[in-house]
Scaffold this motif. Sequence first.
Motif, mmCIF file in Angstrom:
data_model
loop_
_atom_site.group_PDB
_atom_site.id
_atom_site.type_symbol
_atom_site.label_atom_id
_atom_site.label_comp_id
_atom_site.label_asym_id
_atom_site.label_seq_id
_atom_site.Cartn_x
_atom_site.Cartn_y
_atom_site.Cartn_z
ATOM 1 N N ALA A 36 5.806 10.597 3.623
ATOM 2 C CA ALA A 36 4.408 11.019 3.708
ATOM 3 C C ALA A 36 3.498 9.880 4.192
ATOM 4 O O ALA A 36 2.355 10.129 4.588
ATOM 5 N N GLY A 37 4.006 8.643 4.155
ATOM 6 C CA GLY A 37 3.279 7.509 4.699
ATOM 7 C C GLY A 37 2.118 7.023 3.864
ATOM 8 O O GLY A 37 1.887 7.421 2.764
ATOM 9 N N GLY A 77 0.818 -1.212 0.000
ATOM 10 C CA GLY A 77 0.000 0.000 0.000
ATOM 11 C C GLY A 77 0.846 1.254 0.000
ATOM 12 O O GLY A 77 0.586 2.196 -0.761
ATOM 13 N N LEU A 78 1.861 1.286 0.842
ATOM 14 C CA LEU A 78 2.752 2.444 0.868
ATOM 15 C C LEU A 78 3.485 2.584 -0.461
ATOM 16 O O LEU A 78 3.672 3.698 -0.958
ATOM 17 N N GLN A 89 7.854 -6.458 -7.494
ATOM 18 C CA GLN A 89 7.524 -7.378 -6.412
ATOM 19 C C GLN A 89 6.469 -6.820 -5.454
ATOM 20 O O GLN A 89 6.356 -7.244 -4.310
ATOM 21 N N GLY A 90 5.732 -5.808 -5.907
ATOM 22 C CA GLY A 90 4.654 -5.253 -5.111
ATOM 23 C C GLY A 90 5.068 -4.164 -4.141
ATOM 24 O O GLY A 90 4.271 -3.273 -3.833
ATOM 25 N N ASN A 91 6.325 -4.207 -3.643
ATOM 26 C CA ASN A 91 6.702 -3.248 -2.601
ATOM 27 C C ASN A 91 8.113 -2.681 -2.765
ATOM 28 O O ASN A 91 8.649 -2.095 -1.828
ATOM 29 N N VAL A 92 8.714 -2.844 -3.942
ATOM 30 C CA VAL A 92 10.066 -2.327 -4.165
ATOM 31 C C VAL A 92 10.009 -1.184 -5.178
ATOM 32 O O VAL A 92 9.646 -1.379 -6.338
ATOM 33 N N MET A 93 10.341 0.026 -4.709
ATOM 34 C CA MET A 93 10.432 1.166 -5.609
ATOM 35 C C MET A 93 11.726 1.006 -6.414
ATOM 36 O O MET A 93 12.831 1.158 -5.894
#
Length: 453
Positions: free
Chosen positions: A452-453, A402-403, A422-426
């Motif tokens: 900013a969360g 989500g973040l 992988q869904g969560n790696v910028m």
Amino acid sequence: MKTTASTLVHTEGEANTSAARGAWNARLGDGRTQDLVSRDAAAFLHQSLSSPCLSAIAKAEGIWIEDTAGRRYMDFHGNSVHHIGYGHPRLRQAIKEQIDTLGFAPRRFTCEPAVELAVTLNRLAPGDLGKVLFTTGGSDAIEVALRLARAATGRFKTLSFWDAFHGAGFGASSVGGEATFRSGIAGPLLPGAEHVAPWASRRCAYGQDDLERSAKACASMISYVLGREGDFAALVAEPMRATPNPPAPGFWKAVREACDRHGTLLIFDEIPTGLGKTGRFFACEHDEVVPDILVLGKALGGGVLPIAGIVARRDLDVAGDYAIGHYTHEKNPVTTRAALTTISIIREEGLAERAAELGGYAMERLRTFAERCPAIGDVRGRGLLFGVELVSDRADFTPDNGLAERAYYRCLEAGLSLKISQGNVMTLSPPMVIAREDLDRALTIVETAILAG
């Protein structure tokens, strides 16, 4: 039970059908942009991670893309084609001159640019890699490599990693490990395409809790699988996974030894990571391992034209009685001239060395930032291909998808385009021509978006 799109986990990029994407498209504002995006959605078949589109591009130059409303974005994604930036003046001039001289060469005829490119790659490639074949895209190049491996070994089985991406064709999807390209409507795929879990520094499938132990377990599994039946034609893998995820020291040497023991060819897919992006001209040079077949693409055409290909060991030239490529544009003078010029730009402007220097600086800055930001589980990469892993709990490294999605759209709003892996790696892949001040500005955008969360 039939698999539906909603049950698939898309790990290759950010979702184009989420509520956040819908909110983004609703905020486009500019009528011309909205019209073009709507016309695109009406005219093109829809597919995951592609259409409906994010926006409409009117201009690309240097590190920048600009949409039809005049909004500019530093492009840290670029589908990995933009190593030398967009519209490099030397490349544009070379393409124009080649079109005026010779625009096409029919199959069964050769031409100077094609031969010169082949000779250049053979000279630059490590070890005894010295025979090439060109295609129009990386997926096709992977399939050429698979055909050659079959011809050279008399075997058909392959071993590759779950979660890997090697292209969208049936053969490339078979050796790939992304559900998006393999599940539901994709099957049945090629027989004999076996997979093992990849190494991982966190949440390792082998039950290990650090990169070195995970890599050792992974190499052991590869050796076990290759020897279990003894008839694998090839192991197909990225020397550095483009998620991005570098291997532990010694991993590829262990795998190379296992391949040699069992008569299995090692195919390295450097389509997104080759040509200087990792700080070395070929990504495999970091690990001092020479594959039997090296696959290149994407940036080879300089961010203008599509061209890919393989560079194989000289003694693998064994398929002369068969057609293993046979592509209409396999010796196109314009695309091969673009590739030659791209290689010259990378080498003469020292862009691989620049990628190593700037990438080291960027990762050090991000790691320093991570020390005071509990949402970051890891910063990893090589050269100018690096990623920031976002977690909701650093104690057990729970992925925070989500973040990642929220940060992605904040970055776009601030003028930075990137990719979520992988869904969560910028995942950040700036062009190798980027100025230090632009890199700093982009990293500030990333840090602000995360905070900013």
